[in-house]
Motif scaffolding. Sequence first.
Motif, PDB file in Angstrom:
ATOM      1  N   HIS A  57      22.961  69.332  15.229  1.00  0.00           N
ATOM      2  CA  HIS A  57      21.901  68.953  16.157  1.00  0.00           C
ATOM      3  C   HIS A  57      20.535  68.747  15.507  1.00  0.00           C
ATOM      4  O   HIS A  57      19.614  68.253  16.171  1.00  0.00           O
ATOM      5  N   PRO A  71      14.254  68.472  13.312  1.00  0.00           N
ATOM      6  CA  PRO A  71      15.076  67.483  12.596  1.00  0.00           C
ATOM      7  C   PRO A  71      14.220  66.304  12.121  1.00  0.00           C
ATOM      8  O   PRO A  71      13.200  65.961  12.731  1.00  0.00           O
ATOM      9  N   THR A  72      14.648  65.711  11.026  1.00  0.00           N
ATOM     10  CA  THR A  72      13.918  64.562  10.465  1.00  0.00           C
ATOM     11  C   THR A  72      14.542  63.229  10.839  1.00  0.00           C
ATOM     12  O   THR A  72      13.966  62.174  10.577  1.00  0.00           O
ATOM     13  N   ARG A  73      15.739  63.274  11.438  1.00  0.00           N
ATOM     14  CA  ARG A  73      16.389  62.049  11.897  1.00  0.00           C
ATOM     15  C   ARG A  73      17.221  62.366  13.132  1.00  0.00           C
ATOM     16  O   ARG A  73      17.582  63.528  13.373  1.00  0.00           O
ATOM     17  N   PRO A  74      17.556  61.344  13.905  1.00  0.00           N
ATOM     18  CA  PRO A  74      18.305  61.579  15.145  1.00  0.00           C
ATOM     19  C   PRO A  74      19.693  62.156  14.856  1.00  0.00           C
ATOM     20  O   PRO A  74      20.319  61.827  13.851  1.00  0.00           O
ATOM     21  N   ALA A  75      20.127  63.009  15.772  1.00  0.00           N
ATOM     22  CA  ALA A  75      21.458  63.613  15.633  1.00  0.00           C
ATOM     23  C   ALA A  75      22.528  62.652  16.108  1.00  0.00           C
ATOM     24  O   ALA A  75      22.322  61.888  17.060  1.00  0.00           O
TER      25      ALA A  75
END
Length: 368
Positions: A292, A318-322
Motif C-alpha cells: 500500500h 508512499p512516493t508512487r501510487p499503489a
Amino acid sequence: MIPRPSAGVLRDAAFVAAALLDVWVHVEPDEPKRLALALFAASALVLRRRLPMLTFVLTLPAVVFSDAIFACLAALYTLATFTRRRTLLAACGMAYTLSDMTDWTPGPSLNLWSPSGLITLGYTAATAAAPIFLGQLVQARRDLSLRLTEISQARDHERRLSAQAVLAEERAKLAREMHDVVSHQVSLIAVQAGALQVGAQDTEVKRAAATIRRMSVQTLDELRHMVNVLRDSHGRPTELTPQPSLTDLRRLIDSSGIDAELKAELPDGLPPTLQRAVYRTVQEALTNVRKHAPGATATVRLTYEGNAVHLKVSNTAPTRPALPLPGAEYGLVALRQRAALLGGTVSTGPTPDGGYELRLVLPVKKAP
C-alpha cells in the motif's frame, strides 16, 4: 469445616433407625434373649451394602425367635439390589418365609394345610417377595441408567468421529487445491523470476528478480510442508514450519524489499510464543507497506517497558501510487486475535506526515 455424610451413610442410618423402632414395638424388654437377637440384627444393617449376603444371614435369627422382621426384610431388599442370581434370591425368600412361620413359643402349633395356615403362608411369602421385587426393580433402574449413559457417550463419540472425518476430508480437499493451484502458480513465479534475473541487464531489475525468486522458493517450500501436514490429518501433530523467533527479524527485514531500519532493545529469554507473535506482526506490517505504500521507508522499533514488549512499525508516505492488489484485511484481524490470546493489543492508524503506523503491546508473564 465438618464434612457432610454421604447419601449411602444416611440411608444406612435410616434403615438402622427403622429396625430399632421395629424392635421397640415388637419385642418386650423382659425378653433379654429375643431383645439381644433383634438388636444384633438391627446393628448388622451397617454391613448391608458391603456384605449383603452375610447381613441377611445375621438378621435371620431375629425372625425365627422374635417378631422384629424389618432388619431381615431390609437385608433381603439390599441383597436383591446387588445380586443377579435369581435362584439365590428365591432360596433367601423361602428361608425368610420358613423362619417367620416357625414358632418357638409354647402354645398350639399352626397347621400348614388348614385355611388359616395357607393364608399365613401366602401372606408371609408375599412379605418376602415384596423386598425382592423392589430390589430387582432398583437394580433394573440402575442398569437402565448406566445403559443410557453408555448410549449417550457412544453417540457423542460417534459425533466426534463424524466431525473428524468431515474435517479430514476438508483438509485433504484443501491440500489438493493448494498443491494443484497455489503451488503451481508459485512455481511459475519462481521460474519467471529466475529467467528475468538471468536475462535482465539492469542491476536493480536483477536484484528485484533475485528477491522474487528467493521468496517464491521459500514460499513454495512452506506450501509443500503445509500440504504434507494437511494430508497427515490422522497422524501425530506436526509443526507447520520451523517457527521463527526474534533472531530472524534481521533476515526478514533484509529480504522484504523495503528500505527499513530495525531498532531493538529487548532482554533475552522472552517466551517463544511472544517472539513468534512479534515476528508475524512485523512480517504483516512490512507486507502492508510493500502493498500500500510503494517507495516508502519503514522503521521497526522494539522496546521493553513495564513488563511488556512494545513494537512500533511506522512508514513514511508512499512516493508512487499503489498497484491494485486483492486483499480482505484478514492479516490485521489475525494479528489482533493472536495478540488477544497473549493478553496484548494491536492498534493502527495514519501518521501526520502521511504515513502509517502499527503498534503492538504484549505483556511478559514472569516465571513463578
